[in-house]
Each structure stands twice: as structure tokens, then as C-alpha cells.
Motif scaffolding. Structure first.
Motif, mmCIF file in Angstrom:
data_model
loop_
_atom_site.group_PDB
_atom_site.id
_atom_site.type_symbol
_atom_site.label_atom_id
_atom_site.label_comp_id
_atom_site.label_asym_id
_atom_site.label_seq_id
_atom_site.Cartn_x
_atom_site.Cartn_y
_atom_site.Cartn_z
ATOM 1 N N ILE A 168 0.826 -1.213 0.000
ATOM 2 C CA ILE A 168 0.000 0.000 0.000
ATOM 3 C C ILE A 168 0.857 1.258 0.000
ATOM 4 C CG2 ILE A 168 -0.307 0.271 2.505
ATOM 5 C CD1 ILE A 168 -3.289 0.920 1.833
ATOM 6 N N ASN A 169 2.033 1.168 0.587
ATOM 7 C CA ASN A 169 2.933 2.322 0.574
ATOM 8 C C ASN A 169 3.708 2.420 -0.735
ATOM 9 O OD1 ASN A 169 2.682 3.668 3.277
ATOM 10 N ND2 ASN A 169 3.088 1.564 3.952
ATOM 11 N N LEU A 170 4.053 1.284 -1.318
ATOM 12 C CA LEU A 170 4.728 1.302 -2.621
ATOM 13 C C LEU A 170 3.837 1.937 -3.685
ATOM 14 C CD1 LEU A 170 6.475 -2.203 -2.938
ATOM 15 C CD2 LEU A 170 7.517 -0.003 -2.340
ATOM 16 N N SER A 171 2.520 1.798 -3.522
ATOM 17 C CA SER A 171 1.598 2.308 -4.532
ATOM 18 C C SER A 171 1.666 3.828 -4.689
ATOM 19 C CB SER A 171 0.159 1.897 -4.190
ATOM 20 O OG SER A 171 -0.286 2.546 -3.007
ATOM 21 N N GLY A 172 2.166 4.520 -3.667
ATOM 22 C CA GLY A 172 2.245 5.980 -3.744
ATOM 23 C C GLY A 172 3.637 6.502 -4.030
ATOM 24 N N ILE A 173 4.598 5.598 -4.221
ATOM 25 C CA ILE A 173 5.991 6.007 -4.434
ATOM 26 C C ILE A 173 6.298 6.102 -5.924
ATOM 27 C CG2 ILE A 173 8.400 5.330 -4.088
ATOM 28 C CD1 ILE A 173 7.483 4.001 -1.454
ATOM 29 N N LYS A 174 6.910 7.199 -6.332
ATOM 30 C CA LYS A 174 7.178 7.461 -7.745
ATOM 31 C C LYS A 174 8.532 6.940 -8.219
ATOM 32 C CE LYS A 174 4.243 11.576 -7.619
ATOM 33 N NZ LYS A 174 3.092 10.816 -8.174
ATOM 34 N N GLU A 176 10.622 4.440 -9.411
ATOM 35 C CA GLU A 176 10.358 3.118 -9.977
ATOM 36 C C GLU A 176 11.392 2.075 -9.552
ATOM 37 O OE1 GLU A 176 9.890 3.424 -14.176
ATOM 38 O OE2 GLU A 176 8.147 4.758 -14.046
ATOM 39 N N THR A 177 12.628 2.499 -9.398
ATOM 40 C CA THR A 177 13.677 1.571 -8.980
ATOM 41 C C THR A 177 13.430 1.089 -7.552
ATOM 42 O OG1 THR A 177 15.311 2.648 -10.405
ATOM 43 C CG2 THR A 177 16.152 1.282 -8.610
ATOM 44 N N PHE A 178 13.058 2.025 -6.688
ATOM 45 C CA PHE A 178 12.745 1.683 -5.305
ATOM 46 C C PHE A 178 11.582 0.691 -5.261
ATOM 47 C CE2 PHE A 178 10.513 2.123 -1.330
ATOM 48 C CZ PHE A 178 11.510 2.301 -0.376
ATOM 49 N N VAL A 179 10.531 0.992 -6.000
ATOM 50 C CA VAL A 179 9.330 0.146 -6.005
ATOM 51 C C VAL A 179 9.660 -1.245 -6.518
ATOM 52 C CG1 VAL A 179 7.054 -0.189 -7.050
ATOM 53 C CG2 VAL A 179 7.737 2.082 -6.249
#
Length: 208
Positions: A168-174, A176-179
């Protein structure tokens, strides 16, 4: 006051209130902490018993590891709520100017990354605890074997719950490498942990 210092009734009251935190992340950590505590209990009930003398070294190893993981998972209950509070704090930042808005966006991205890393770190602890749990199956006090099954169930629930909080937190992170990195690592931990938990549960069923 830290969540872990609350009485059980007090913790459940705040968990069931309209406060956004503690929430699912802290609940997942609590579930896993109970699992680690049960593994520790089984080791305590096994050590020093003549019947299990051949497993004394293993029992000591399980006890030491379960104790360490119990403490780290316990601390995760508060760490997850603290990470969520960092996200909530962003909404109090000023937003009158473009500079304010840019600062808010940057702060939110940083906070969301922290809120994703917190449950991911829990997952690593949960998988480690499941590995310790499996070591004790069939090599510990037979009267407490069911407790190892319950430990595995609690740890699996915690693992799956922590993963939902990562997602749910990854869904708001821009970034792309981190996600991509945390999604791949998280999926691997989830698969590994659930496989161990199911294996432990099935082995315990044969022994009870």
C-alpha cells in the motif's frame, strides 16, 4: 508512551478506535511477536530435560535466536506506527506556495519510503523466526508441539499482513527503482516464509 508499554486491553482499545495508527502494520508485528514468544516458550520447556538431552545444543540455539527475534519484532510494533506518523505529519506542512507544495511532495515521498521499509524489515524478521521455528519441530518438548504450529500461523499472518503494508505504501511512491526493488524482495520473502509456515503446520499436524 510506547504501544508496547500498554496493557493488552489498552492496546486493543486504541487499535479499535478511529485513530489511524496503530493499524495493520503494528498488528502484523504483534502477531509475529506472539509467534516468536511461543517458540521461545517451547525452547524454555525443552532445555535441561533429560528426555531431550540430545537436542540441548539446538534448544539453546533456538532459545537465543527466538529471544532476539522476539525483542526485535516487539520493537517493530512501535516502529511501524512511528513510520506512519511521519506520513501523517506531511499533511500538516504548509502548501500556500509552489515551494511549499514541492517540499510537501518531497517529504511525502521520503515518508512513504520509510513506511514501506518498516514492514519490509518486519518481513525479514518474520522469515528468520519461521526458520528458527522449523528447527524445533520434532526436536523439542512433545507436549508443546502444538504451540509451534500456532507460532507458525501467527508468523504467517504477520508476514502476509506486513506485505500488504509494504504494497500500500509502494503504490504511492514514484521512484520506480525503489518500487521494483522492494516488490521483488518482498515477494521473495513472502513466498519463502509462507512455504516454511505451511511446512511447519503440516509437520505439527502429524505430531499432535
Amino acid at each position: 508512551m510506547k504501544l508496547i508499554d500498554l496493557k493488552v486491553h489498552e492496546f486493543m482499545t486504541v487499535l479499535g478506535s478511529n485513530e489511524p495508527a496503530p493499524g495493520g502494520g503494528s498488528a502484523a508485528a504483534l502477531s509475529a511477536t506472539m509467534g516468536a514468544s511461543l517458540v521461545k516458550m517451547v525452547a524454555e520447556l525443552t532445555k535441561g530435560k533429560k528426555k531431550y538431552v540430545e537436542f540441548e545444543e539446538l534448544t539453546h540455539e533456538v532459545l537465543v535466536e527466538a529471544t532476539r527475534l522476539q525483542d526485535e519484532l516487539l520493537q517493530s510494533i512501535d516502529k511501524d506506527t512511528e513510520a506512519f506518523n511521519e506520513v501523517s505529519a506531511v499533511f500538516s506542512m504548509p502548501k500556500e506556495t509552489e515551494e511549499h507544495k514541492a517540499a510537501r511532495r518531497e517529504a511525502m515521498q521520503k515518508a512513504l519510503q520509510g513506511a514501506a521499509i518498516s514492514p519490509f524489515n518486519m518481513m525479514t524478521l518474520m522469515v528468520a523466526t519461521l526458520k528458527v521455528t522449523e528447527k524445533a519441530v520434532g526436536k523439542s518438548n512433545v507436549n508443546a508441539v502444538s504451540d509451534l504450529g500456532v507460532a507458525a500461523l501467527n508468523l504467517k499472518a504477520g508476514l502476509q499482513g506486513a506485505w500488504l503494508n509494504v504494497l500500500i505504501n509502494l503504490s504511492g511512491i514514484k521512484d520506480e527503482t525503489f518500487v521494483k526493488t522492494y516488490r521483488e524482495k518482498g515477494e521473495a520473502l513472502l513466498t519463502e516464509g509462507c512455504t516454511i509456515a505451511d511446512r511447519v503446520y503440516e509437520e505439527v499436524l502429524k505430531l499432535v
